[in-house]
Design a protein around this motif. Structure first.
Motif, PDB file in Angstrom:
ATOM      1  N   LEU A   1      58.001   1.736  46.287  1.00  0.00           N
ATOM      2  CA  LEU A   1      57.773   1.303  47.672  1.00  0.00           C
ATOM      3  C   LEU A   1      59.049   0.713  48.262  1.00  0.00           C
ATOM      4  O   LEU A   1      59.408   1.020  49.399  1.00  0.00           O
ATOM      5  N   TYR A   2      59.738  -0.114  47.497  1.00  0.00           N
ATOM      6  CA  TYR A   2      60.965  -0.742  47.977  1.00  0.00           C
ATOM      7  C   TYR A   2      62.024   0.307  48.337  1.00  0.00           C
ATOM      8  O   TYR A   2      62.668   0.230  49.378  1.00  0.00           O
ATOM      9  N   LEU A   3      62.189   1.302  47.470  1.00  0.00           N
ATOM     10  CA  LEU A   3      63.202   2.342  47.682  1.00  0.00           C
ATOM     11  C   LEU A   3      62.721   3.455  48.617  1.00  0.00           C
ATOM     12  O   LEU A   3      63.491   4.354  48.931  1.00  0.00           O
TER      13      LEU A   3
ATOM     14  N   ALA B   1      59.704   3.402  31.673  1.00  0.00           N
ATOM     15  CA  ALA B   1      59.421   4.838  31.569  1.00  0.00           C
ATOM     16  C   ALA B   1      58.856   5.432  32.857  1.00  0.00           C
ATOM     17  O   ALA B   1      59.321   6.477  33.319  1.00  0.00           O
ATOM     18  N   TYR B   2      57.854   4.794  33.447  1.00  0.00           N
ATOM     19  CA  TYR B   2      57.245   5.345  34.664  1.00  0.00           C
ATOM     20  C   TYR B   2      58.259   5.436  35.794  1.00  0.00           C
ATOM     21  O   TYR B   2      58.383   6.475  36.441  1.00  0.00           O
ATOM     22  N   ILE B   3      58.995   4.350  36.042  1.00  0.00           N
ATOM     23  CA  ILE B   3      59.894   4.356  37.190  1.00  0.00           C
ATOM     24  C   ILE B   3      61.097   5.267  36.961  1.00  0.00           C
ATOM     25  O   ILE B   3      61.514   5.985  37.869  1.00  0.00           O
TER      26      ILE B   3
ATOM     27  N   VAL C   1      54.038   6.111  51.436  1.00  0.00           N
ATOM     28  CA  VAL C   1      53.115   5.114  50.871  1.00  0.00           C
ATOM     29  C   VAL C   1      51.877   5.808  50.316  1.00  0.00           C
ATOM     30  O   VAL C   1      51.392   5.463  49.234  1.00  0.00           O
ATOM     31  N   GLU C   2      51.381   6.808  51.026  1.00  0.00           N
ATOM     32  CA  GLU C   2      50.193   7.536  50.575  1.00  0.00           C
ATOM     33  C   GLU C   2      50.441   8.234  49.245  1.00  0.00           C
ATOM     34  O   GLU C   2      49.601   8.205  48.341  1.00  0.00           O
ATOM     35  N   LYS C   3      51.602   8.886  49.112  1.00  0.00           N
ATOM     36  CA  LYS C   3      51.926   9.590  47.865  1.00  0.00           C
ATOM     37  C   LYS C   3      52.116   8.604  46.716  1.00  0.00           C
ATOM     38  O   LYS C   3      51.729   8.883  45.583  1.00  0.00           O
ATOM     39  N   ILE C   4      52.710   7.444  47.005  1.00  0.00           N
ATOM     40  CA  ILE C   4      52.894   6.426  45.966  1.00  0.00           C
ATOM     41  C   ILE C   4      51.542   5.889  45.516  1.00  0.00           C
ATOM     42  O   ILE C   4      51.285   5.744  44.319  1.00  0.00           O
ATOM     43  N   ASP C   5      50.650   5.625  46.467  1.00  0.00           N
ATOM     44  CA  ASP C   5      49.300   5.156  46.116  1.00  0.00           C
ATOM     45  C   ASP C   5      48.557   6.196  45.288  1.00  0.00           C
ATOM     46  O   ASP C   5      47.878   5.862  44.313  1.00  0.00           O
TER      47      ASP C   5
ATOM     48  N   LYS D   1      47.229   5.537  41.486  1.00  0.00           N
ATOM     49  CA  LYS D   1      45.815   5.680  41.114  1.00  0.00           C
ATOM     50  C   LYS D   1      45.631   6.725  40.020  1.00  0.00           C
ATOM     51  O   LYS D   1      44.851   6.528  39.087  1.00  0.00           O
ATOM     52  N   PHE D   2      46.353   7.836  40.114  1.00  0.00           N
ATOM     53  CA  PHE D   2      46.241   8.881  39.102  1.00  0.00           C
ATOM     54  C   PHE D   2      46.667   8.349  37.734  1.00  0.00           C
ATOM     55  O   PHE D   2      45.990   8.544  36.725  1.00  0.00           O
ATOM     56  N   ASN D   3      47.809   7.648  37.687  1.00  0.00           N
ATOM     57  CA  ASN D   3      48.310   7.125  36.414  1.00  0.00           C
ATOM     58  C   ASN D   3      47.478   5.961  35.891  1.00  0.00           C
ATOM     59  O   ASN D   3      47.365   5.767  34.688  1.00  0.00           O
ATOM     60  N   LYS D   4      46.886   5.184  36.787  1.00  0.00           N
ATOM     61  CA  LYS D   4      46.076   4.032  36.377  1.00  0.00           C
ATOM     62  C   LYS D   4      44.685   4.465  35.905  1.00  0.00           C
ATOM     63  O   LYS D   4      44.176   3.965  34.914  1.00  0.00           O
TER      64      LYS D   4
END
Length: 192
Positions: free
Chosen positions: A168-170, A19-21, A175-179, A183-186
């Motif tokens: 990250l792979y794609l 779902a997330y990805i 990287v900053e936006k992915i982190d 963090k927001f979702n976790k």
């Protein structure tokens, strides 16, 4: 034209693990689109009760897809998904990434794909019990998700980490936006 990420679905697949990805891949501003793949074109019902008609089956999928996602579910334990092996072979041979979570990681282990690369899964003991031909003990990492040599693996509690590794792979975002997304979702809005 958007690049296709194929998500393998089957009766009883763990819908939440993708779902997330999938929601991130299907964002309007990405270069990707999610398509479903199954052993046949009959409707599939997920663990959560979602009824999905696959876009492709193993005889008509596009050979130039960008990634193959193998989602967990009990069918892997009963070897009901073994006919997906030629698609996995095609992906590996053509350096197309394969991302496998939970019991799908055990399938990858059983078929020798994890023997020489770093990988994760539910536990090493569980992987060995589900994959008797597995020889990758020394490369098993006790991490939520691992990416190595175009293969991403994760345990069943790691839907977010699985999504992060794929993003990250794609290079889906910086990287900053992915982190920040992770963090927001976790952690959510509020600290305990």
């Amino acid at each position: 034209m958007k690049k296709e990420v194929l998500v393998f679905i089957f009766n009883g697949y763990a819908d939440w693990e993708s779902a997330y990805i999938c929601s991130e891949l299907n964002e309007l501003e990405t270069d990707y689109i999610v398509k479903t793949l199954s052993l046949d074109k009959e409707p599939k019902i997920s663990m959560g009760g979602f009824r999905i008609i696959p876009d492709y089956d193993i005889s008509d999928y596009p050979k130039n897809f960008s990634m193959l996602l193998l989602i967990g579910g009990y069918a892997w334990m009963k070897q009901k998904n073994n006919a997906i092996l030629p698609v996995v072979e095609h992906a590996v041979k053509h350096h197309i990434s394969v991302a496998a979570i939970r019991n799908a990681a055990n399938f990858m282990a059983e078929n020798g794909y994890l023997d020489t690369i770093r990988h994760s899964g539910n536990t090493l003991e569980y992987m060995k019990s589900q994959a008797p031909h597995y020889k990758g003990d020394s490369n098993f990492l006790q991490k939520q998700a691992v990416c190595d040599s175009d293969i991403i693996t994760a345990n069943g509690t790691a839907s977010l980490e699985f999504a992060r590794e794929i993003m990250l792979y794609l290079k889906l975002k910086s990287v900053e936006k992915i982190d920040e997304w992770y963090k927001f979702n976790k952690l959510g809005f509020y600290k305990r």
